[in-house]
Structure formats: structure tokens, C-alpha cells
Design an enzyme around this catalytic site. Structure first.
Site, short mmCIF file in Angstrom:
data_model
loop_
_atom_site.label_atom_id
_atom_site.label_comp_id
_atom_site.label_asym_id
_atom_site.label_seq_id
_atom_site.Cartn_x
_atom_site.Cartn_y
_atom_site.Cartn_z
N GLY A 217 -1.74 -8.39 -5.20
CA GLY A 217 -1.25 -9.51 -4.42
C GLY A 217 0.26 -9.65 -4.30
CG PHE B 39 -8.98 -19.05 -1.33
CD1 PHE B 39 -9.02 -18.58 -2.64
CD2 PHE B 39 -8.93 -18.14 -0.30
CE1 PHE B 39 -9.01 -17.22 -2.92
CE2 PHE B 39 -8.92 -16.76 -0.57
CZ PHE B 39 -8.96 -16.31 -1.87
CB VAL B 40 -3.30 -19.72 0.15
CG1 VAL B 40 -3.09 -21.22 0.22
CG2 VAL B 40 -2.94 -19.21 -1.25
CG ASP C 46 -6.37 -20.54 -9.04
OD1 ASP C 46 -6.15 -21.64 -8.51
OD2 ASP C 46 -7.51 -20.07 -9.15
CD GLU D 169 0.27 -12.86 -10.16
OE1 GLU D 169 0.48 -11.99 -9.31
OE2 GLU D 169 -0.75 -12.89 -10.87
NE ARG E 11 -4.84 -7.14 -1.18
CZ ARG E 11 -5.04 -7.89 -2.26
NH1 ARG E 11 -4.18 -8.84 -2.55
NH2 ARG E 11 -6.07 -7.68 -3.04
CG ASP F 86 -7.43 -10.31 -1.62
OD1 ASP F 86 -6.80 -10.84 -2.57
OD2 ASP F 86 -8.56 -9.82 -1.77
CE LYS G 263 -4.72 -21.82 -5.06
NZ LYS G 263 -6.06 -21.19 -5.04
P1 IMP Z 1 -5.49 -17.06 -12.30
O1 IMP Z 1 -5.71 -16.00 -13.33
O2 IMP Z 1 -6.66 -18.00 -12.20
O3 IMP Z 1 -4.19 -17.79 -12.45
O4 IMP Z 1 -5.48 -16.34 -10.91
C1 IMP Z 1 -4.41 -15.58 -10.50
C2 IMP Z 1 -4.82 -14.46 -9.56
O5 IMP Z 1 -5.92 -14.84 -8.73
C3 IMP Z 1 -3.66 -14.18 -8.64
O6 IMP Z 1 -2.95 -13.08 -9.11
C4 IMP Z 1 -4.32 -13.92 -7.31
O7 IMP Z 1 -4.49 -12.54 -7.15
C5 IMP Z 1 -5.66 -14.57 -7.38
N1 IMP Z 1 -5.69 -15.87 -6.64
C6 IMP Z 1 -5.62 -17.12 -7.16
N2 IMP Z 1 -5.65 -18.06 -6.21
C7 IMP Z 1 -5.74 -17.40 -5.04
C8 IMP Z 1 -5.77 -17.83 -3.65
O8 IMP Z 1 -5.75 -19.02 -3.29
N3 IMP Z 1 -5.84 -16.82 -2.73
C9 IMP Z 1 -5.87 -15.51 -3.06
N4 IMP Z 1 -5.83 -15.06 -4.33
C10 IMP Z 1 -5.76 -16.00 -5.30
MG MG Z 2 -2.71 -11.30 -8.04
#
Ligand code: IMP
Ligand code: MG
Length: 180
Positions: free
Chosen positions: A49, A156-157, A107, A103, A169, A163, A135
Site C-alpha cells: 500500500g 474504507f478508502v 487502521d 505506511e 491502487r 486497494d 482512522k
Molecule cells: P491495521 O493493521 O488494522 O492498522 O491495518 C493496516 C493495513 O490494512 C494497512 O497497511 C492497509 O494496507 C490496510 N488497510 C487498512 N484500512 C484500509 C482501507 O481503508 N483501505 C485499504 N486498505 C486498508
Molecule cells: Mg498496507
């Protein structure tokens, strides 16, 4: 920019424009350049990403630096899963280096929490995190990025590297899910 983007079964609408992203990225680049002047920081970009943000952010920094890429996964479809896997690891010694992780989005914070804990074992001089998006409403782990592009609602974005199941992407702007 196209008004709506359809990917698989979902429709997304414009959220953050390429112009706004560029403006914010340049500001963060200046902050990082001031903070790490003379330190030759090592940027670590998280694939997949962050590849677009990393390309723009390192070019917004005007100090000598290196960049490495690693690949982690924790996400499937619209949901973050419980486990973080390293698909491509670090191929460089980071002992005594100033690390700036790049990064795309924080999320739940699970991915960064695991990765930062791994990095600490390798004794870097410092670890900072630059994330384009966060977020705050979804955070479940104690992650406090030093550099944040935009705080966004728990939606979600896609686009600018992000993606939905592999697609989206390549868009220059960021879109979010269109409700119904
Ligand atoms: P986390 O481990 O829950 O913080 O998620 C982080 C990873 O999830 C990021 O590196 C993104 O690749 C993916 N991700 C989280 N939210 C989104 C979103 O809204 N759109 C796309 N990918 C996301
Ligand atoms: Mg990522």
C-alpha cells in the site's frame, strides 16, 4: 478526476484529492528533513500500500537518506485480520540507524504495533512512523505516528496505493466507500 470508481462489487466516491495529498506530503517532507538533517535516516516503506506515498514522501525530503521495502499483510477484503505476516523482510542492518517507517494507513494499528516491536529488537537509534492516513476511531493498539497526513473517519478508502481486493491502487486521488 472521475466522479465514481467501481471496483469489484463496490462503488467509491472522491474523498481526498491528489492536490491536497501533494500539499500535505510536502509539509511532512519538510518536517522530516529538518528533524533528521545530518542523520542519514533509513526510510522503510511498507508494501504494497505505501509504495505511492513513499515515492512522493522521499522526494519531498531533501536530505541524504536510504530506503528499504518490506512487505507485511494483515488485511483481506474490507477487514483487518488478527495475524500479521512478513512476506518480504528487511535486508539491511538497522542497528544505530534512525528509522522512518512509511505506511499508507493505520487502521486498528495491529500491523504497525507488531512491526515496531520487531524493529526495536534490532536496536535502531530511533523509530518514527509517517502514515498518510489514520482512522482514530478504529485504533485498538497504542500507535502514535510522529507524522500523519490526514485523520479520517472509520470508512474504507482506496486509491493512491490503497486497494480493495487488489484493485484501486493506481488512482491518483483517494476515494471512500459510497454508502448504498
Ligand atoms: P491495521 O493493521 O488494522 O492498522 O491495518 C493496516 C493495513 O490494512 C494497512 O497497511 C492497509 O494496507 C490496510 N488497510 C487498512 N484500512 C484500509 C482501507 O481503508 N483501505 C485499504 N486498505 C486498508
Ligand atoms: Mg498496507
Amino acid at each position: 478526476m472521475p466522479t465514481l470508481v467501481k471496483l469489484h462489487d463496490l462503488t467509491f466516491k472522491p474523498f481526498i484529492s491528489a492536490t491536497e495529498i501533494e500539499k500535505r506530503t510536502i509539509e511532512i517532507g519538510k518536517e522530516i528533513s529538518n528533524k533528521f538533517a545530518g542523520e542519514k535516516p533509513l526510510f522503510i516503506a511498507i508494501l504494497n500500500g505505501a509504495f505511492v506515498f513513499a515515492a512522493d514522501l522521499v522526494r519531498a525530503c531533501n536530505i541524504p537518506s536510504e530506503i528499504a521495502f518490506i512487505k507485511l499483510t494483515s488485511y483481506h477484503g474490507l477487514e483487518s485480520s488478527g495475524t500479521v505476516k512478513t512476506i518480504i523482510g528487511l535486508d539491511i542492518n538497522i542497528e544505530n540507524r534512525h528509522i522512518v517507517i512509511i505506511e499508507d494507513i493505520v487502521d486498528s494499528g495491529r500491523t504497525m504495533h507488531h512491526f515496531i516491536n520487531d524493529l526495536k529488537q534490532k536496536k535502531p537509534a530511533s523509530i518514527s512512523l509517517a502514515t498518510l492516513l489514520i482512522k482514530p476511531g478504529a485504533l485498538q493498539f497504542p500507535i502514535k505516528p510522529e507524522y500523519i497526513g490526514f485523520e479520517i473517519p472509520t470508512k474504507f478508502v482506496i486509491g493512491y496505493g490503497l486497494d480493495y481486493d487488489g484493485l484501486g491502487r493506481n488512482y491518483a486521488d483517494i476515494y471512500h466507500l459510497k454508502e448504498n
